[in-house]
Write a protein that holds these residues in place. Structure first.
Motif, PDB file in Angstrom:
ATOM      1  N   UNK A   4      10.967   5.048   9.781  1.00  0.00           N
ATOM      2  CA  UNK A   4      10.337   3.844   9.234  1.00  0.00           C
ATOM      3  C   UNK A   4      11.278   2.656   9.363  1.00  0.00           C
ATOM      4  N   UNK A   5      10.695   1.481   9.509  1.00  0.00           N
ATOM      5  CA  UNK A   5      11.474   0.251   9.594  1.00  0.00           C
ATOM      6  C   UNK A   5      11.099  -0.734   8.478  1.00  0.00           C
ATOM      7  N   UNK A   6      10.291  -0.242   7.539  1.00  0.00           N
ATOM      8  CA  UNK A   6       9.882  -1.083   6.414  1.00  0.00           C
ATOM      9  C   UNK A   6       9.932  -0.270   5.138  1.00  0.00           C
ATOM     10  N   UNK A   7      10.581  -0.841   4.104  1.00  0.00           N
ATOM     11  CA  UNK A   7      10.659  -0.223   2.790  1.00  0.00           C
ATOM     12  C   UNK A   7      10.262  -1.268   1.746  1.00  0.00           C
ATOM     13  N   UNK A   8       9.289  -0.928   0.909  1.00  0.00           N
ATOM     14  CA  UNK A   8       8.820  -1.843  -0.141  1.00  0.00           C
ATOM     15  C   UNK A   8       8.938  -1.138  -1.487  1.00  0.00           C
ATOM     16  N   UNK A   9       9.466  -1.856  -2.463  1.00  0.00           N
ATOM     17  CA  UNK A   9       9.547  -1.331  -3.828  1.00  0.00           C
ATOM     18  C   UNK A   9       8.629  -2.163  -4.704  1.00  0.00           C
ATOM     19  N   UNK A  10       7.572  -1.554  -5.218  1.00  0.00           N
ATOM     20  CA  UNK A  10       6.615  -2.256  -6.059  1.00  0.00           C
ATOM     21  C   UNK A  10       7.016  -2.192  -7.522  1.00  0.00           C
ATOM     22  N   UNK A  68       9.629   5.580 -18.435  1.00  0.00           N
ATOM     23  CA  UNK A  68      10.631   6.399 -17.742  1.00  0.00           C
ATOM     24  C   UNK A  68      11.006   5.819 -16.379  1.00  0.00           C
ATOM     25  N   UNK A  69      10.051   5.314 -15.616  1.00  0.00           N
ATOM     26  CA  UNK A  69      10.384   4.714 -14.322  1.00  0.00           C
ATOM     27  C   UNK A  69      11.109   3.387 -14.507  1.00  0.00           C
ATOM     28  N   UNK A  70      10.704   2.647 -15.531  1.00  0.00           N
ATOM     29  CA  UNK A  70      11.380   1.384 -15.820  1.00  0.00           C
ATOM     30  C   UNK A  70      12.841   1.617 -16.169  1.00  0.00           C
ATOM     31  N   UNK A  77       7.015   1.584  -8.433  1.00  0.00           N
ATOM     32  CA  UNK A  77       7.666   1.437  -9.727  1.00  0.00           C
ATOM     33  C   UNK A  77       6.817   0.636 -10.687  1.00  0.00           C
ATOM     34  N   UNK A  78       5.515   0.574 -10.425  1.00  0.00           N
ATOM     35  CA  UNK A  78       4.582  -0.186 -11.282  1.00  0.00           C
ATOM     36  C   UNK A  78       4.212   0.672 -12.477  1.00  0.00           C
ATOM     37  N   UNK A  79       4.904   0.487 -13.569  1.00  0.00           N
ATOM     38  CA  UNK A  79       4.675   1.299 -14.763  1.00  0.00           C
ATOM     39  C   UNK A  79       4.021   0.403 -15.806  1.00  0.00           C
ATOM     40  N   UNK A 126       4.093   6.321   3.380  1.00  0.00           N
ATOM     41  CA  UNK A 126       4.552   7.287   2.393  1.00  0.00           C
ATOM     42  C   UNK A 126       4.758   6.536   1.083  1.00  0.00           C
ATOM     43  N   UNK A 127       3.871   6.739   0.142  1.00  0.00           N
ATOM     44  CA  UNK A 127       3.939   6.052  -1.145  1.00  0.00           C
ATOM     45  C   UNK A 127       4.041   7.081  -2.250  1.00  0.00           C
ATOM     46  N   UNK A 128       5.081   6.938  -3.067  1.00  0.00           N
ATOM     47  CA  UNK A 128       5.227   7.847  -4.198  1.00  0.00           C
ATOM     48  C   UNK A 128       5.927   7.131  -5.335  1.00  0.00           C
ATOM     49  N   UNK A 129       5.906   7.788  -6.480  1.00  0.00           N
ATOM     50  CA  UNK A 129       6.447   7.250  -7.721  1.00  0.00           C
ATOM     51  C   UNK A 129       7.975   7.168  -7.680  1.00  0.00           C
ATOM     52  N   UNK A 130       8.547   6.250  -8.435  1.00  0.00           N
ATOM     53  CA  UNK A 130       9.994   6.036  -8.432  1.00  0.00           C
ATOM     54  C   UNK A 130      10.761   7.299  -8.808  1.00  0.00           C
ATOM     55  N   UNK A 131      10.316   8.004  -9.848  1.00  0.00           N
ATOM     56  CA  UNK A 131      11.028   9.224 -10.244  1.00  0.00           C
ATOM     57  C   UNK A 131      10.991  10.274  -9.149  1.00  0.00           C
TER      58      UNK A 131
END
Length: 536
Positions: free
Chosen positions: A126-132, A101-103, A92-94, A207-212
């Motif tokens: 997965x056992x770890x979730x990170x929101x950047x 739009x992601x913000x 979510x690093x916009x 698995x890293x992808x954009x917020x939208x």
């Protein structure tokens, strides 16, 4: 001057809302309201999820547009092969001044993003979730959303989840930068290209992808691929989130089905009836002219076909009354300032490109134009991340789109129009740090040290470029292409090593005393005495 966009500008929708459902009811959908608007969500198996993503042709919405199903399968295969649990990361690093739009989604519909991320985490085991994130508002909203779901970073949790806050900088949004910061390092690219699907957070498949992207997946999982495909184009179904700013009466984030004419989107935001040009895809995007705007529709393939780009979903028209080259110069200077200072093509090439654009505006003639073209060509595909590539694409597109203005500046006395500053930048032209206390990471930025090449001694061994590629690159003749350069802070030790190992003793370091910053503990070597000391 165009003011900086707020975190959450006006939000509009064309047709039936999907991602923006419920926005007309509340400012932010908390968990109870989210469930009332969107309903519950059943889990899916890994292959089911991959087939769903493939069936709707879901591509990453952060700019690169990589097929999501390929990324999902790659992570699963790598995790099984290595026998380790993967990690899921929401980017979510916009950090572009023209993108919101992601913000908006994180601030107003955080649970839709979490739905998609949790679907993937469960499917992959997965056992770890990170929101950047990079903004205070997005951090607050996402941390509240995790708390509403009872998710935390506790070691006793079945799924450890937390928000990773990084500085607001262009390079922070790169996947490698976010992964590096999650692992405890600075939020800058590591200088080498490694697939996150193979080795990401903690070395695990990630698995890293954009917020939208995750939000779109959550919508598709609820309504199914057939109903999802009823909206938009056959080959690019669904909706797209766009940020429309620049020379418009009402800057906004708008959700539109793919296939909507671009001119209609511009009309909704109050753009000029005949814009001089439209920047598509953001500051790593491409310009299209007014005639092309009438042909373009909102889709990745359509914009590519007419020479534009969907990119990060930013659309920026400019008026006929402003100088397009001057507007582009402001952006080019900002892009140069956003360098992580880690590689020569970015740290040296982007400022040189901005100076080249400035030379053109100042009447540098055909030589200035050729120099700019050469610099843009040289920085591509040679950086530690995609920042120099995207910046070069923007500059090359500027040259191609505004040929009449370019000719007026190169061959005449300029176009005679002022620079109105309609393309939004952060206040003062710089990005806010995004972290309490401010300041940039210690590893980034320039030091007070400058490194010099003595051409009377240099014999073209090339060792300096091997040891210090952040500063030196070799020309066609095998000699360094610069005679002097500022040394990035993180590379000070490498610079000293390059000086010591130069076979011809042709390098020297000197302290730049023009600034007021405190001196670092790097030895300063004078040209004569330093050479004798190092030659012992």
């Amino acid at each position: 001057m165009n003011e900086a966009l707020p975190d959450v500008p006006e939000v509009r929708v064309v047709g039936l809302p999907q991602l923006t459902s419920g926005f007309d009811l509340v400012e932010r959908l908390d968990l109870p309201m989210h469930l009332k608007v969107h309903g519950p969500l059943d889990p899916l198996g890994g292959e089911q999820l991959a087939q769903l993503a493939e069936g709707i042709n879901l591509r990453g919405r952060g700019g690169a547009g990589f097929p999501f199903h390929k990324k999902l399968r790659s992570v699963a295969e790598s995790a099984i092969k290595r026998g380790v649990r993967p990690v899921v990361v929401v980017n979510g690093s916009e950090d572009e001044p023209a993108c919101r739009k992601d913000t908006v989604l994180i601030n107003r519909a955080p649970h839709l993003i979490l739905d998609g991320a949790l679907l993937c985490a469960e499917a992959l085991g997965a056992r770890t979730l990170v929101i950047g994130v990079t903004r205070e508002s997005t951090q607050r909203s996402m941390e509240a959303a995790l708390a509403e779901r009872g998710l935390s970073n506790s070691r006793r949790s079945a799924l450890r989840a937390w928000v990773q806050r990084n500085p607001v900088r262009m390079v922070t949004g790169a996947a490698a930068s976010l992964i590096r910061s999650v692992d405890g390092g600075p939020a800058v690219p590591p200088g080498r290209k490694i697939s996150a699907s193979q080795s990401g957070v903690g070395g695990a498949p990630t698995l890293l992808s954009n917020a939208e992207t995750f939000a779109q997946l959550a919508i598709a999982a609820r309504i199914g691929p057939e109903r999802y495909g009823n909206t938009g184009l056959y080959d690019e179904p669904g909706t797209v989130m766009l940020t429309v700013s620049g020379a418009v009466a009402r800057p906004m984030v708008i959700e539109v089905p793919t296939g909507v004419p671009l001119r209609y989107v511009l009309q909704l935001a109050g753009a000029p009836p005949v814009p001089q040009g439209v920047l598509t895809g953001g500051y790593h995007g491409k310009w299209i002219d007014a005639a092309t705007v009438n042909e373009a529709i909102v889709s990745r393939n359509s914009l590519d076909a007419v020479g534009g780009a969907l990119g990060a979903g930013a659309i920026l028209p400019i008026t006929q009354e402003t100088c397009p080259l001057g507007e582009s110069l402001r952006v080019a200077q900002w892009l140069a300032e956003e360098s992580a200072g880690q590689c020569g093509p970015c740290y040296l090439g982007l400022p040189a490109a901005a100076r080249g654009m400035e030379d053109i505006l100042n009447g540098g003639g055909p030589a200035a134009l050729e120099a700019l073209k050469q610099v843009a060509k040289n920085v591509k595909r040679r950086g530690a991340c995609s920042h120099p590539d995207g910046s070069a694409m923007f500059l090359e597109s500027t040259i191609k789109a505004f040929t009449d203005d370019l000719a007026a500046h190169v061959l005449g006395n300029g176009c005679g129009r002022p620079v109105e500053g309609v393309l939004p930048l952060f206040e003062g032209g710089r990005a806010p740090t995004g972290v309490p206390g401010g300041g940039e990471p210690e590893e980034t930025g320039s030091s007070r040290q400058k490194i010099f090449v003595d051409w009377t001694l240099c014999r073209g061994h090339g060792l300096c470029a091997d040891i210090l590629p952040e500063v030196f690159e070799l020309g066609a003749d095998g000699f360094p292409t610069v005679a002097q350069a500022q040394v990035p802070r993180y590379a000070e030790a490498k610079a000293l090593r390059a000086v010591r190992r130069c076979p011809a003793l042709a390098l020297r370091l000197e302290e730049d005393t023009r600034g007021q910053a405190p001196s670092r503990n790097l030895p300063v070597l004078s040209q004569g005495r330093g050479r004798r000391a190092l030659g012992r």
